[in-house]
Write an enzyme that holds these catalytic residues in place. Structure first.
Site, PDB file in Angstrom:
ATOM      1  N   CYS A   8      37.417  30.324  25.826  1.00  0.00           N
ATOM      2  CA  CYS A   8      38.112  30.797  24.533  1.00  0.00           C
ATOM      3  C   CYS A   8      38.119  32.287  24.216  1.00  0.00           C
ATOM      4  CB  CYS A   8      37.535  30.019  23.486  1.00  0.00           C
ATOM      5  SG  CYS A   8      37.964  30.328  21.762  1.00  0.00           S
TER       6      CYS A   8
ATOM      7  N   HIS B 238      36.913  41.120  37.804  1.00  0.00           N
ATOM      8  CA  HIS B 238      38.265  40.517  37.328  1.00  0.00           C
ATOM      9  C   HIS B 238      38.239  39.248  36.845  1.00  0.00           C
ATOM     10  CE1 HIS B 238      40.169  44.324  39.548  1.00  0.00           C
ATOM     11  NE2 HIS B 238      39.531  44.777  38.389  1.00  0.00           N
TER      12      HIS B 238
ATOM     13  N   GLN C 227      36.299  42.031  43.136  1.00  0.00           N
ATOM     14  CA  GLN C 227      37.623  42.139  42.389  1.00  0.00           C
ATOM     15  C   GLN C 227      38.305  40.714  42.515  1.00  0.00           C
ATOM     16  OE1 GLN C 227      39.714  46.154  42.845  1.00  0.00           O
ATOM     17  NE2 GLN C 227      38.772  45.749  44.767  1.00  0.00           N
TER      18      GLN C 227
ATOM     19  N   CYS D  16      36.103  32.373  20.573  1.00  0.00           N
ATOM     20  CA  CYS D  16      34.369  32.178  20.358  1.00  0.00           C
ATOM     21  C   CYS D  16      33.720  32.043  21.814  1.00  0.00           C
ATOM     22  CB  CYS D  16      34.223  30.847  19.768  1.00  0.00           C
ATOM     23  SG  CYS D  16      34.542  29.297  20.856  1.00  0.00           S
TER      24      CYS D  16
ATOM     25  N   SER E 161      39.935  46.266  50.239  1.00  0.00           N
ATOM     26  CA  SER E 161      40.490  46.562  49.057  1.00  0.00           C
ATOM     27  C   SER E 161      41.440  47.790  49.197  1.00  0.00           C
ATOM     28  CB  SER E 161      39.615  46.930  47.903  1.00  0.00           C
ATOM     29  OG  SER E 161      40.101  47.211  46.640  1.00  0.00           O
ATOM     30  N   SER E 162      42.514  47.711  48.579  1.00  0.00           N
ATOM     31  CA  SER E 162      43.603  49.032  48.785  1.00  0.00           C
ATOM     32  C   SER E 162      42.938  50.274  47.799  1.00  0.00           C
ATOM     33  CB  SER E 162      44.959  48.564  48.175  1.00  0.00           C
ATOM     34  OG  SER E 162      44.770  48.206  46.943  1.00  0.00           O
TER      35      SER E 162
ATOM     36  N   THR F 187      42.355  36.967  52.673  1.00  0.00           N
ATOM     37  CA  THR F 187      43.548  36.586  53.309  1.00  0.00           C
ATOM     38  C   THR F 187      43.581  35.655  54.560  1.00  0.00           C
ATOM     39  OG1 THR F 187      43.502  38.443  54.592  1.00  0.00           O
ATOM     40  CG2 THR F 187      44.908  38.722  52.772  1.00  0.00           C
TER      41      THR F 187
ATOM     42  N   ILE G 216      39.250  36.588  42.249  1.00  0.00           N
ATOM     43  CA  ILE G 216      38.934  35.515  41.230  1.00  0.00           C
ATOM     44  C   ILE G 216      38.702  34.204  41.862  1.00  0.00           C
ATOM     45  CG2 ILE G 216      40.051  36.947  39.388  1.00  0.00           C
ATOM     46  CD1 ILE G 216      42.635  35.195  39.931  1.00  0.00           C
TER      47      ILE G 216
ATOM     48  N   CYS H 148      41.329  26.303  21.458  1.00  0.00           N
ATOM     49  CA  CYS H 148      39.813  25.732  21.694  1.00  0.00           C
ATOM     50  C   CYS H 148      39.765  24.660  20.569  1.00  0.00           C
ATOM     51  CB  CYS H 148      38.990  27.107  21.207  1.00  0.00           C
ATOM     52  SG  CYS H 148      37.196  26.787  21.177  1.00  0.00           S
TER      53      CYS H 148
HETATM   54  N1  APR Z   1      41.354  42.566  57.433  1.00  0.00           N
HETATM   55  C1  APR Z   1      41.627  43.712  56.898  1.00  0.00           C
HETATM   56  N2  APR Z   1      42.240  44.166  55.727  1.00  0.00           N
HETATM   57  C2  APR Z   1      42.921  43.319  55.190  1.00  0.00           C
HETATM   58  C3  APR Z   1      43.113  42.105  55.671  1.00  0.00           C
HETATM   59  C4  APR Z   1      42.396  41.469  56.768  1.00  0.00           C
HETATM   60  N3  APR Z   1      42.276  40.312  57.345  1.00  0.00           N
HETATM   61  N4  APR Z   1      43.801  41.380  54.774  1.00  0.00           N
HETATM   62  C5  APR Z   1      44.321  42.316  53.943  1.00  0.00           C
HETATM   63  N5  APR Z   1      43.661  43.645  53.933  1.00  0.00           N
HETATM   64  C6  APR Z   1      43.931  44.714  53.226  1.00  0.00           C
HETATM   65  C7  APR Z   1      45.031  45.232  52.782  1.00  0.00           C
HETATM   66  O1  APR Z   1      45.730  45.883  53.918  1.00  0.00           O
HETATM   67  C8  APR Z   1      45.036  45.828  51.640  1.00  0.00           C
HETATM   68  O2  APR Z   1      44.784  47.119  52.028  1.00  0.00           O
HETATM   69  O3  APR Z   1      43.217  44.551  52.141  1.00  0.00           O
HETATM   70  C9  APR Z   1      43.778  45.244  51.192  1.00  0.00           C
HETATM   71  C10 APR Z   1      44.053  44.394  49.676  1.00  0.00           C
HETATM   72  O4  APR Z   1      44.340  45.358  48.880  1.00  0.00           O
HETATM   73  P1  APR Z   1      45.296  44.451  47.316  1.00  0.00           P
HETATM   74  O5  APR Z   1      46.159  43.507  47.954  1.00  0.00           O
HETATM   75  O6  APR Z   1      45.664  45.760  46.555  1.00  0.00           O
HETATM   76  O7  APR Z   1      44.075  43.691  46.839  1.00  0.00           O
HETATM   77  P2  APR Z   1      42.909  44.610  45.924  1.00  0.00           P
HETATM   78  O8  APR Z   1      42.427  45.833  46.383  1.00  0.00           O
HETATM   79  O9  APR Z   1      41.698  43.351  45.819  1.00  0.00           O
HETATM   80  O10 APR Z   1      43.553  44.624  44.381  1.00  0.00           O
HETATM   81  C11 APR Z   1      42.779  45.067  43.540  1.00  0.00           C
HETATM   82  O11 APR Z   1      44.659  44.607  41.976  1.00  0.00           O
HETATM   83  O12 APR Z   1      46.399  43.121  41.137  1.00  0.00           O
HETATM   84  C12 APR Z   1      45.293  43.560  40.987  1.00  0.00           C
HETATM   85  O13 APR Z   1      43.498  42.139  39.849  1.00  0.00           O
HETATM   86  C13 APR Z   1      43.978  42.412  41.104  1.00  0.00           C
HETATM   87  O14 APR Z   1      41.972  42.399  41.926  1.00  0.00           O
HETATM   88  C14 APR Z   1      43.015  42.745  42.197  1.00  0.00           C
HETATM   89  C15 APR Z   1      43.254  44.365  42.144  1.00  0.00           C
HETATM   90 ZN    ZN Z   2      36.804  28.841  20.386  1.00  0.00          ZN
END
Ligand code: APR
Ligand code: ZN
Length: 253
Positions: free
Chosen positions: A135, A127, A107, A138, A201-202, A34, A109, A160
């Site tokens: 493709c 992910h 997670q 293939c 990550s959440s 972020t 991309i 493809c």
């Molecule tokens: N510092 C600390 N925490 C942060 C910061 C920051 N600067 N910025 C965001 N966060 C926290 C948010 O509060 C949230 O809890 O990071 C977490 C991000 O959570 P999500 O937005 O749910 O992202 P993620 O956990 O990676 O999602 C998992 O869901 O939509 C699918 O495929 C997609 O890979 C993704 C997967």
């Molecule tokens: Zn192909």
């Protein structure tokens, strides 16, 4: 479980944990990117909340939705395609270089771990990766440049040239199964480490969110670094509650 929310105390705690560990695995989510300008998925004002994801089976069966998916991809690339790694990425890259971090399970991309210099063999992308396409029949890799040029000229979703199969960005959509090899490597990393850092990550999307608990069950210390509560906080040994960039800054230099 201990929660550390003052930044100086969080940095001291992180430093001590890293110091006493020899096989650290980092598990990253959108929160590490972020500060680079890439919005996460579930924060209140996230743009991703406005766009309902196109499920995998719709992408396959509905050519109009497939064209919409490509339109979105190129529109988002125009906004986020040139982002650079942040302090969390640089810190992890330094810890990989000093052989402290033996693997990064991501997670994300956005290719930012690679952009910070971490070699592909240290990265597991659960992910997929949005920097190229493949493709679905293939498996051939297709670069986005030529796809974009043709798409802007015709509006037609790419197929493809080798086998006529459907071409899709190399990311895993909802409804699409995660790559077996990635799951296997992530499992090996999680079960072989002594410190598992779940960063930005959440922890609500499975099977990815299972790895912190798997690591803990196999004897690793589990640390969650996140600016809001997660469902796994009670499983963690320590929660560092704060901004990832601020917490990791001493390792990012
Ligand atoms: N510092 C600390 N925490 C942060 C910061 C920051 N600067 N910025 C965001 N966060 C926290 C948010 O509060 C949230 O809890 O990071 C977490 C991000 O959570 P999500 O937005 O749910 O992202 P993620 O956990 O990676 O999602 C998992 O869901 O939509 C699918 O495929 C997609 O890979 C993704 C997967
Ligand atoms: Zn192909």
């Amino acid at each position: 479980m201990e929660i550390v929310s003052r930044i100086d105390a969080a940095r001291i705690a992180l430093d001590a944990l890293i110091e006493r560990s020899t096989r650290i695995v980092a598990f990253t989510g959108a929160g590490i990117s972020t500060e680079c300008g890439v919005p996460d998925f579930r924060s209140k004002n996230s743009p991703w909340q406005r766009l309902k994801p196109i499920d995998f089976d719709i992408f396959i069966s509905d050519v109009l939705q497939r064209e919409e998916a490509w339109r979105r991809k190129f529109a988002l690339d125009d906004i986020y395609g040139h982002v650079q790694p942040g302090r969390g990425h640089w810190a992890l890259a330094n810890l990989v270089a000093s052989n402290k971090v033996v693997g990064i399970i991501t997670q994300n991309i956005d290719n930012l771990h690679q952009a910070s210099g971490v070699a592909a063999e240290h990265i597991v992308e659960l992910h997929g990766n949005g920097a190229y396409a493949t493709c679905l029949d293939c498996g051939k890799r297709h670069e986005l440049g030529p796809i974009r040029r043709d798409f802007m000229a015709t509006g037609a979703a790419p197929i493809c040239g080798d086998c006529g199969g459907i071409v899709k960005t190399a990311t895993i959509s909802f409804g699409q199964s995660l790559p077996e090899a990635a799951i296997q490597r992530a499992y090996e990393m999680a079960t072989g480490c002594d410190l598992f850092l779940a960063i930005g990550s959440s922890l609500v999307v499975y099977p990815a969110a299972a790895f912190p608990t798997i690591a803990r069950q196999h004897g690793a210390r589990l640390v969650i670094v996140n600016d809001e509560k997660t469902p796994l906080d009670d499983v963690a040994d320590i929660v560092l509650r704060g901004d990832i960039g601020d917490i990791f800054e001493p390792f990012a230099a």
